[in-house]
Design an enzyme around this catalytic site. Structure first.
Site, short mmCIF file in Angstrom:
data_model
loop_
_atom_site.label_atom_id
_atom_site.label_comp_id
_atom_site.label_asym_id
_atom_site.label_seq_id
_atom_site.Cartn_x
_atom_site.Cartn_y
_atom_site.Cartn_z
N HIS A 309 0.84 -1.20 0.00
CA HIS A 309 0.00 0.00 0.00
C HIS A 309 0.88 1.24 0.00
O HIS A 309 1.98 1.23 0.55
CB HIS A 309 -0.93 0.01 1.23
CG HIS A 309 -2.12 0.88 1.03
ND1 HIS A 309 -2.10 2.22 1.33
CD2 HIS A 309 -3.36 0.62 0.52
CE1 HIS A 309 -3.29 2.73 1.03
NE2 HIS A 309 -4.06 1.79 0.53
N ARG A 318 -9.66 -3.26 6.64
CA ARG A 318 -10.75 -3.71 5.76
C ARG A 318 -10.54 -5.18 5.41
O ARG A 318 -11.49 -5.96 5.30
CB ARG A 318 -10.78 -2.84 4.49
CG ARG A 318 -11.04 -1.37 4.79
CD ARG A 318 -10.85 -0.48 3.57
NE ARG A 318 -9.48 -0.48 3.08
CZ ARG A 318 -9.06 0.21 2.02
NH1 ARG A 318 -9.92 0.95 1.34
NH2 ARG A 318 -7.80 0.17 1.63
N ASP A 364 -7.96 -5.37 -1.11
CA ASP A 364 -8.30 -6.23 -2.25
C ASP A 364 -7.85 -7.68 -2.11
O ASP A 364 -8.12 -8.51 -2.98
CB ASP A 364 -7.68 -5.63 -3.53
CG ASP A 364 -8.28 -4.28 -3.86
OD1 ASP A 364 -9.51 -4.14 -3.70
OD2 ASP A 364 -7.54 -3.37 -4.25
N1 HAX Z 1 4.27 -6.99 -5.24
C1 HAX Z 1 5.43 -6.73 -5.88
N2 HAX Z 1 6.08 -5.56 -5.81
C2 HAX Z 1 5.56 -4.62 -5.01
C3 HAX Z 1 4.38 -4.83 -4.27
C4 HAX Z 1 3.71 -6.07 -4.43
N3 HAX Z 1 2.55 -6.34 -3.83
N4 HAX Z 1 4.11 -3.72 -3.56
C5 HAX Z 1 5.10 -2.84 -3.86
N5 HAX Z 1 5.95 -3.38 -4.73
C6 HAX Z 1 7.10 -2.74 -5.38
C7 HAX Z 1 6.63 -1.55 -6.20
O1 HAX Z 1 6.14 -1.98 -7.47
C8 HAX Z 1 7.89 -0.72 -6.27
O2 HAX Z 1 8.74 -1.29 -7.22
P1 HAX Z 1 9.60 -0.37 -8.23
O3 HAX Z 1 10.39 0.54 -7.36
O4 HAX Z 1 10.42 -1.37 -9.00
O5 HAX Z 1 8.60 0.36 -9.07
C9 HAX Z 1 8.50 -0.95 -4.89
O6 HAX Z 1 7.96 -2.18 -4.41
C10 HAX Z 1 8.23 0.15 -3.89
O7 HAX Z 1 6.85 0.30 -3.79
P2 HAX Z 1 6.17 0.85 -2.44
O8 HAX Z 1 6.79 2.18 -2.13
O9 HAX Z 1 6.22 -0.20 -1.39
O10 HAX Z 1 4.66 1.00 -2.88
P3 HAX Z 1 4.01 2.15 -3.77
O11 HAX Z 1 3.49 3.19 -2.85
O12 HAX Z 1 4.90 2.62 -4.87
O13 HAX Z 1 2.81 1.36 -4.46
C11 HAX Z 1 0.96 -0.12 -4.54
C12 HAX Z 1 1.69 0.95 -3.73
C13 HAX Z 1 -0.36 -0.45 -3.88
C14 HAX Z 1 0.70 0.41 -5.96
C15 HAX Z 1 1.87 -1.40 -4.59
O14 HAX Z 1 2.04 -1.90 -3.28
C16 HAX Z 1 1.29 -2.48 -5.49
O15 HAX Z 1 1.49 -2.44 -6.71
N6 HAX Z 1 0.57 -3.50 -4.92
C17 HAX Z 1 -0.09 -4.53 -5.70
C18 HAX Z 1 -1.33 -3.99 -6.37
C19 HAX Z 1 -2.42 -3.72 -5.36
O16 HAX Z 1 -2.75 -4.55 -4.52
N7 HAX Z 1 -3.05 -2.53 -5.46
C20 HAX Z 1 -4.20 -2.17 -4.60
C21 HAX Z 1 -3.82 -1.19 -3.50
C22 HAX Z 1 -5.01 -0.81 -2.66
C23 HAX Z 1 -5.97 -0.03 -3.47
O17 HAX Z 1 -5.76 1.07 -3.91
N8 HAX Z 1 -7.09 -0.61 -3.72
O18 HAX Z 1 -7.95 -0.03 -4.53
#
Ligand code: HAX
Length: 427
Positions: A309, A318, A364
């Site tokens: 997140h 949630r 999610d």
């Molecule tokens: N799997 C793999 N890699 C992940 C990850 C996961 N679940 N969560 C974070 N990372 C990666 C990021 O892609 C990022 O990689 P890069 O630097 O190579 O781009 C790195 O770890 C740092 O990310 P972060 O700072 O920890 O997280 P962000 O704030 O950039 O991103 C996200 C937050 C939710 C987008 C991210 O955790 C993610 O992509 N999760 C999986 C998708 C997901 O579940 N999205 C739903 C989030 C909740 C929501 O909004 N629901 O609607």
């Protein structure tokens, strides 16, 4: 005038005055600083937005108007709407009045069905949902009154009318899209006596003998309602609304952001990932199998959906709520068991990847398994369900923003050369 609107008419003027004098007195205080990394990193952590409907402390998760989500699990979505808008839960009379107001506005114009019928049969349900909202723009009270020269002090009132008119119709629109897109038969008419969440469950037309699906729908619609204003969908909607584009434009625009896999679409992706593991291992996988599958996903350059997140640093409350629901109503369901096993395995894997800041499940990670259990197996639909709920928060934020008279949003961008100059000047 409805009780809720009357209440808001009392609440907003003194609040606007209070915020006005607060900003006048302390306007030059520094509340946040922006580093170069933040400017290039999605503005993570920069405090520069105002949202009074809810907040998300990283170590607590969603707090709505000062009440932690865990204390709201048993509330109905209509109660949450009242809370988001006014800061207090409704009493019984206020709740009934709001429910009646929504019932009065629930009739969907026929042309919406015609537009949905004209869309390609393989359209994504989110494209159908956002199109349905946008095509109703001609009904906007705000747009009509603005064209007639409405005073600025009335902006919130017209936005409120749009909010109620839209929110009232979303269950019927969402349910109709489900039935049409997945060949479930004709639309099911609204039940005039059912509350907002139950009516949605009825119109979906899935079996619900013990009303467990109804309970899940109310819970689902409550849990996804709001998540402060910096997330993609709320922020996009708020920027659009700040241009005084009415709620039909702004809600539809914001929800287009929810349709992205890093945001709301993650629930579709997450269930897909869970089912993929089950297919690969012929049933609920062991922890060892899951651990390997998680590493394979990461090593192939993909994210593990449902985990991580941008703000949270704990298991999303949630997710906790969905987990508790699953343990109560479907403890032996293999898909739900897999969700639990993933929860026991994946955070330990993600903790080993240094760059990932939050290894815990988000909203999610579990919701899809519960929907799947009750027969909603078409997971490309799940984000529509999320959207119906999130409309409560997006619409409430817009009403409050227009009541406070906030200006058009317009932060400053610089080219990379401009940032280089700033950094060089600092030596
Ligand atoms: N799997 C793999 N890699 C992940 C990850 C996961 N679940 N969560 C974070 N990372 C990666 C990021 O892609 C990022 O990689 P890069 O630097 O190579 O781009 C790195 O770890 C740092 O990310 P972060 O700072 O920890 O997280 P962000 O704030 O950039 O991103 C996200 C937050 C939710 C987008 C991210 O955790 C993610 O992509 N999760 C999986 C998708 C997901 O579940 N999205 C739903 C989030 C909740 C929501 O909004 N629901 O609607």
């Amino acid at each position: 005038m409805s009780m809720l609107k009357e209440k808001l008419a009392q609440i907003f003027p003194p609040l606007k005055a209070e915020i006005g004098s607060f900003v006048k007195q302390y306007g030059d205080k520094v509340v946040s600083q922006v580093t170069l990394a933040q400017a290039y990193g999605g503005l993570r952590g920069v405090k520069c937005l105002v949202c009074d409907t809810s907040e998300v402390p990283p170590d607590k998760g969603l707090i709505i108007r000062g009440i932690e989500l865990k204390d709201l699990f048993d509330k109905w979505p209509e109660e949450i709407l009242h809370l988001l808008l006014t800061g207090s839960l409704p009493n019984e009379t206020e709740l009934k009045d709001l429910q009646a107001e929504l019932k009065d506005a629930e009739e969907v114009p026929d042309y919406v069905w015609a537009v949905l019928d004209a869309m390609p049969a393989d359209s994504h349900p989110m494209a159908m949902f956002n199109t349905a909202i946008l095509v109703m723009q001609k009904e906007s009270v705000f747009a009509k009154r603005y064209a007639e020269g409405m005073k600025k002090d009335d902006y919130w009132s017209a936005t409120y009318d749009d909010a109620i008119n839209i929110i009232a119709k979303l269950p019927a629109i969402g349910a109709a899209i489900y039935r049409k897109r997945f060949n479930k038969g004709p639309r099911i008419p609204s039940d005039k006596n059912a509350d907002w969440g139950k009516n949605y469950a009825i119109m979906l037309g899935l079996p619900d003998p013990n009303e467990e699906l109804t309970k899940l729908m109310r819970l689902y619609l409550t849990l996804h309602c709001d998540h402060e204003s910096g997330n993609v969908s709320a922020y996009s909607a708020s920027v659009i609304n700040s241009a005084l584009s009415d709620l039909y434009y702004s809600l539809s625009g914001g929800l287009n952001g929810l349709a992205g896999p890093l945001h709301g679409l993650a629930n579709q992706e997450c269930l897909g990932w869970i089912l993929e593991t089950m297919e690969k291992f012929g049933g609920a996988p062991t922890k060892e199998q899951l651990e390997k599958f998680a590493w394979d996903t990461l090593n192939s350059g993909k994210v593990i959906p449902g985990y991580g997140h941008a703000v949270l640093r704990i298991t999303d409350p949630r997710f906790d709520a969905f987990l508790a629901f699953g343990k109560k109503y479907m403890p032996d369901d293999p898909v739900f068991l897999t969700v639990q096993r993933v929860f026991e395995t994946v955070p330990e894997v993600l903790k080993q990847v240094q760059k990932i800041k939050d290894p815990w499940p988000n909203v999610d990670a579990g919701s899809g398994a519960l929907l799947y259990h009750y027969g909603m197996t078409e997971f490309s639909y799940y984000t529509v369900l999320f959207s119906i709920s999130r409309a409560l928060g997006i619409c409430s934020q817009a009403v409050v923003n227009r009541a406070m008279g906030y200006p058009i949003t317009r932060p400053k961008s610089l080219p990379t050369a401009g940032y280089k100059k700033i950094v060089e000047a600092q030596g």
